[in-house]
Motif scaffolding. Structure first.
Motif, PDB file in Angstrom:
ATOM      1  N   TYR A 190     -24.377  42.450 -23.940  1.00 20.89           N
ATOM      2  CA  TYR A 190     -23.561  43.434 -23.231  1.00 20.89           C
ATOM      3  C   TYR A 190     -24.447  44.500 -22.585  1.00 20.89           C
ATOM      4  O   TYR A 190     -24.266  44.866 -21.422  1.00 20.89           O
ATOM      5  CB  TYR A 190     -22.594  44.125 -24.193  1.00 20.89           C
ATOM      6  N   LEU A 203     -17.143  45.371 -14.041  1.00 23.06           N
ATOM      7  CA  LEU A 203     -17.414  43.969 -13.760  1.00 23.06           C
ATOM      8  C   LEU A 203     -18.229  43.747 -12.501  1.00 23.06           C
ATOM      9  O   LEU A 203     -18.821  42.686 -12.324  1.00 23.06           O
ATOM     10  CB  LEU A 203     -16.098  43.192 -13.710  1.00 23.06           C
ATOM     11  N   LEU A 257      -9.658  35.597 -24.167  1.00 23.06           N
ATOM     12  CA  LEU A 257      -9.526  36.472 -23.018  1.00 23.06           C
ATOM     13  C   LEU A 257      -8.098  36.997 -22.938  1.00 23.06           C
ATOM     14  O   LEU A 257      -7.140  36.220 -22.881  1.00 23.06           O
ATOM     15  CB  LEU A 257      -9.860  35.702 -21.740  1.00 23.06           C
ATOM     16  N   LEU A 297      -9.949  43.386 -18.460  1.00 19.58           N
ATOM     17  CA  LEU A 297     -10.001  42.102 -19.154  1.00 19.58           C
ATOM     18  C   LEU A 297     -10.675  42.329 -20.499  1.00 19.58           C
ATOM     19  O   LEU A 297     -11.810  42.810 -20.550  1.00 19.58           O
ATOM     20  CB  LEU A 297     -10.792  41.069 -18.346  1.00 19.58           C
ATOM     21  N   GLU A 298      -9.986  41.987 -21.574  1.00 16.47           N
ATOM     22  CA  GLU A 298     -10.547  42.157 -22.912  1.00 16.47           C
ATOM     23  C   GLU A 298     -11.037  40.817 -23.445  1.00 16.47           C
ATOM     24  O   GLU A 298     -10.346  39.802 -23.322  1.00 16.47           O
ATOM     25  CB  GLU A 298      -9.489  42.716 -23.864  1.00 16.47           C
ATOM     26  N   ILE A 299     -12.234  40.828 -24.015  1.00 15.47           N
ATOM     27  CA  ILE A 299     -12.732  39.631 -24.684  1.00 15.47           C
ATOM     28  C   ILE A 299     -12.866  39.933 -26.178  1.00 15.47           C
ATOM     29  O   ILE A 299     -13.075  41.073 -26.585  1.00 15.47           O
ATOM     30  CB  ILE A 299     -14.075  39.143 -24.102  1.00 15.47           C
ATOM     31  N   TYR A 341     -12.855  45.773 -14.980  1.00 10.03           N
ATOM     32  CA  TYR A 341     -13.577  46.195 -16.182  1.00 10.03           C
ATOM     33  C   TYR A 341     -13.412  45.150 -17.284  1.00 10.03           C
ATOM     34  O   TYR A 341     -12.332  44.592 -17.479  1.00 10.03           O
ATOM     35  CB  TYR A 341     -13.051  47.534 -16.723  1.00 10.03           C
ATOM     36  N   LEU A 342     -14.494  44.924 -17.991  1.00 12.22           N
ATOM     37  CA  LEU A 342     -14.476  44.133 -19.213  1.00 12.22           C
ATOM     38  C   LEU A 342     -14.531  45.106 -20.380  1.00 12.22           C
ATOM     39  O   LEU A 342     -15.341  46.039 -20.386  1.00 12.22           O
ATOM     40  CB  LEU A 342     -15.699  43.218 -19.250  1.00 12.22           C
ATOM     41  N   ALA A 345     -13.470  36.206 -14.492  1.00 15.13           N
ATOM     42  CA  ALA A 345     -13.199  37.605 -14.160  1.00 15.13           C
ATOM     43  C   ALA A 345     -13.103  37.800 -12.653  1.00 15.13           C
ATOM     44  O   ALA A 345     -12.259  38.551 -12.157  1.00 15.13           O
ATOM     45  CB  ALA A 345     -14.288  38.501 -14.742  1.00 15.13           C
ATOM     46  N   LEU A 360     -17.374  33.057 -17.895  1.00 13.30           N
ATOM     47  CA  LEU A 360     -16.622  34.305 -18.019  1.00 13.30           C
ATOM     48  C   LEU A 360     -16.699  35.113 -16.727  1.00 13.30           C
ATOM     49  O   LEU A 360     -15.693  35.676 -16.259  1.00 13.30           O
ATOM     50  CB  LEU A 360     -17.159  35.124 -19.193  1.00 13.30           C
TER      51      LEU A 360
END
Length: 261
Positions: free
Chosen positions: A208, A236, A81, A112-114, A147-148, A140, A136
């Motif tokens: 997703y 999100l 993350l 947030l980047e995964i 936003y993811l 978040a 997760l």
């Protein structure tokens, strides 16, 4: 970051827990799982191959979310993350190495980047991915992200990369509008594309899409990881809504889920 575990099991030992790796040993064990999946299974060419680990300079800026099998005492699921503040210190999101993201990052809100999401082969089809996603969603929410973002991979089938076939499976609602389309820095070479539908939508990408993620344009050709990366963007609030409807019912799986504070 502290974590507490909500036990939804009647057993004395919770089978699965999900929490942030809080020691160097756990991070290295997660990097070893990444190596087994990406190098051994997918054929990625890693600079760290001699160590039997997958890591890069981004790891030290990330939180490492792991799913842990308490009975067999090992990590069985993982994602890293990279929050907006961490990315600012690093100077970029990982996805910016593969895509031009100016239009996406101009959106108001926090990102947030995964990445490097993987599940031990012996645990696929079990509750691991459910446990990972529920934790997760809590992470978040605690971090007040809007936003993811990240990449989902398309791996090769017997005839090549079924990019076009996978894209034909996408619902129109999952395709980003023109204002959120991104351009890959390295497009997929035409000679590597095949139109045959050999494997359907990869499981992670399918997850997703189930949550309402947007596919933001053409994929990136990742030569080192031997795959095509699709850039996804997920508001999100949709994840939270669908999480509450879908994953809170995950109590029926009788697994332990972490709550971040």
């Amino acid at each position: 970051m502290k974590h507490t575990e909500t036990d939804t099991s009647t057993q004395s030992v919770k089978k699965l827990s999900c929490f942030l790796a809080d020691s160097e040993d756990l991070v290295k064990e997660a990097q070893a799982l990444r190596y087994r999946i990406f190098a051994k299974e997918m054929g990625a060419r890693l600079k760290t191959e001699s160590e039997g680990l997958d890591y890069d300079e981004i790891d030290e800026y990330c939180d490492h979310l792991i799913v842990y099998d308490n009975i067999h005492r090992k990590i069985v699921g993982y994602t890293r993350l990279l929050g907006q503040d961490q990315a600012r210190r690093l100077g970029r999101f990982y996805s910016q190495e593969e895509f031009e993201l100016d239009q996406v990052l101009a959106l108001p809100g926090r990102f947030l980047e995964i990445g490097r999401t993987c599940v031990d082969p012996d645990y696929r089809g079990s509750a691991v991915l459910t446990t990972l996603w529920s934790a997760l969603a809590q992470y978040a929410s605690a971090g007040r992200f809007d936003y993811l973002l990240g990449c989902a991979s398309i791996t090769p089938g017997p005839s090549g990369y079924a990019v076009d076939a996978v894209y034909r499976h996408f619902d129109a609602r999952n395709m980003a509008p023109p204002g959120l389309q991104v351009k890959p820095t390295v497009p997929v070479p035409e000679e590597l594309r095949c139109g045959r539908d050999e494997s359907g939508i990869p499981p992670l990408l399918k997850a997703y899409l189930r949550f309402g993620a947007l596919v933001c344009g053409e994929p990136y050709w990742d030569k080192d990881f031997n795959c095509m990366d699709v850039f996804i963007l997920l508001p999100l609030e949709q994840l939270q809504e669908r999480y509450s409807k879908h994953y809170l019912r995950g109590a029926q799986t009788k697994e332990a889920v972490s709550v971040f504070a």
